[in-house]
Design a protein around this motif. Sequence first.
Motif, PDB file in Angstrom:
ATOM      1  N   ALA A  26       0.848  -1.206   0.000  1.00  0.00           N
ATOM      2  CA  ALA A  26       0.000   0.000   0.000  1.00  0.00           C
ATOM      3  C   ALA A  26       0.873   1.240   0.000  1.00  0.00           C
ATOM      4  CB  ALA A  26      -0.930  -0.021   1.185  1.00  0.00           C
ATOM      5  N   PHE A  27       1.960   1.223   0.804  1.00  0.00           N
ATOM      6  CA  PHE A  27       2.864   2.367   0.843  1.00  0.00           C
ATOM      7  C   PHE A  27       3.573   2.532  -0.484  1.00  0.00           C
ATOM      8  CE2 PHE A  27       7.015   4.298   1.521  1.00  0.00           C
ATOM      9  CZ  PHE A  27       6.661   5.477   2.163  1.00  0.00           C
ATOM     10  N   VAL A  28       4.092   1.429  -1.022  1.00  0.00           N
ATOM     11  CA  VAL A  28       4.819   1.470  -2.289  1.00  0.00           C
ATOM     12  C   VAL A  28       3.925   2.010  -3.404  1.00  0.00           C
ATOM     13  CG1 VAL A  28       5.810   0.000  -4.100  1.00  0.00           C
ATOM     14  CG2 VAL A  28       6.498  -0.315  -1.710  1.00  0.00           C
ATOM     15  N   ASN A  29       2.646   1.679  -3.358  1.00  0.00           N
ATOM     16  CA  ASN A  29       1.715   2.101  -4.398  1.00  0.00           C
ATOM     17  C   ASN A  29       1.140   3.487  -4.141  1.00  0.00           C
ATOM     18  OD1 ASN A  29       2.023  -0.275  -5.870  1.00  0.00           O
ATOM     19  ND2 ASN A  29       0.425  -1.322  -4.707  1.00  0.00           N
ATOM     20  N   GLY A  30       1.543   4.116  -3.026  1.00  0.00           N
ATOM     21  CA  GLY A  30       1.080   5.458  -2.724  1.00  0.00           C
ATOM     22  C   GLY A  30      -0.341   5.541  -2.206  1.00  0.00           C
ATOM     23  N   GLU A  31      -0.810   4.434  -1.644  1.00  0.00           N
ATOM     24  CA  GLU A  31      -2.227   4.407  -1.193  1.00  0.00           C
ATOM     25  C   GLU A  31      -2.366   4.799   0.261  1.00  0.00           C
ATOM     26  OE1 GLU A  31      -3.208   0.377  -2.111  1.00  0.00           O
ATOM     27  OE2 GLU A  31      -3.209   0.731  -4.276  1.00  0.00           O
TER      28      GLU A  31
END
Length: 335
Positions: free
Chosen positions: A330-335
């Motif tokens: 989620a962090f890597v995807n900017g969510e």
Amino acid sequence: MSLTSVKPPLTIRLCGPRGFCAGVDRAIQIVVLALKEFGAPVYVRHEIVHNRYVVEGLEAKGAIFVEELDEIPAEHRKQPVVFSAHGVPKSVPADAAGRNLFYLDATCPLVSKVHKQAMRHNRLGRHVVLIGHAGHPEVIGTMGQLPDGAVSLIETVADVEAYEPADPDNLGFVTQTTLSVDDTAGVIKRLHERFPNLTAPAADSICYATTNRQEAVKQAAAGCDLFLIVGAPNSSNSKRLVEVASRAGAKTSLLVQRAAEIDWSQMADVRTVGLSAGASAPEVIVNEIIEAFRARFDARVELADTVEENENFLVNRELRHVPLTTADMAFVNGE
């Protein structure tokens, strides 16, 4: 409910694609995976991508950002240092090797492709013309692939007019990956007019993500009272999107980093808002801005999608075995 409390109507044209590209996703993932594999601290030379929200999120996980390798304390020299997605001059990995540092290169593969194109021109005896913005980390990295004097930087058509190469019949060009497609086309056209034997790179240097985001904004801009681009002031591709929106018909176009920067006092007559995000801006901020509009308007989101992106770049071989949790992703995807 009284009439005075009724929210005014608003249409938000939400562009797609927007936000994180595959190169940014990969760079952030490399830092997250390095922290999981090697523990904190993990050093990062320069902002991994041009976005304070992302940088601060990685700092909270244990990343330490430095501008130069000599800032890394001697006692931490066995910890990894990550090179940013923008790419670095050849002198930087050489410096890291001289200091016995373990480094992980997060240069976007499409930036690396430009490096290879420039080196190919040089290998074939051509002087390299780099179209880009002076001082941008990607430009510094690309120029640093070749010896001093082997590359000439051109920013504008006016620069082309003033350019007097030693051998005008033996030139090859490449471009920064995050430029305005339309502006760059004008510069290249004039270069070809002045130097008919100019050699193009084997493939277009402006990356797919830059092109796609500009095209989506261009198609959505007409009729917008306001066009907001989520991005950082030092993000080249984000600033180009602001320019594209204005040229394509938006009455006003602005760059914002967070919803708190929006001047709501100027929104009385706004009924259609375009919204996109630069390639290093996370989706969570896009959602934050949509919710800020919904708190003040009867806002309807209208999707303005053009193409679907499905590119995926592998991380460094040393990190491919490290698992990512749902929260990590989620962090890597900017969510």
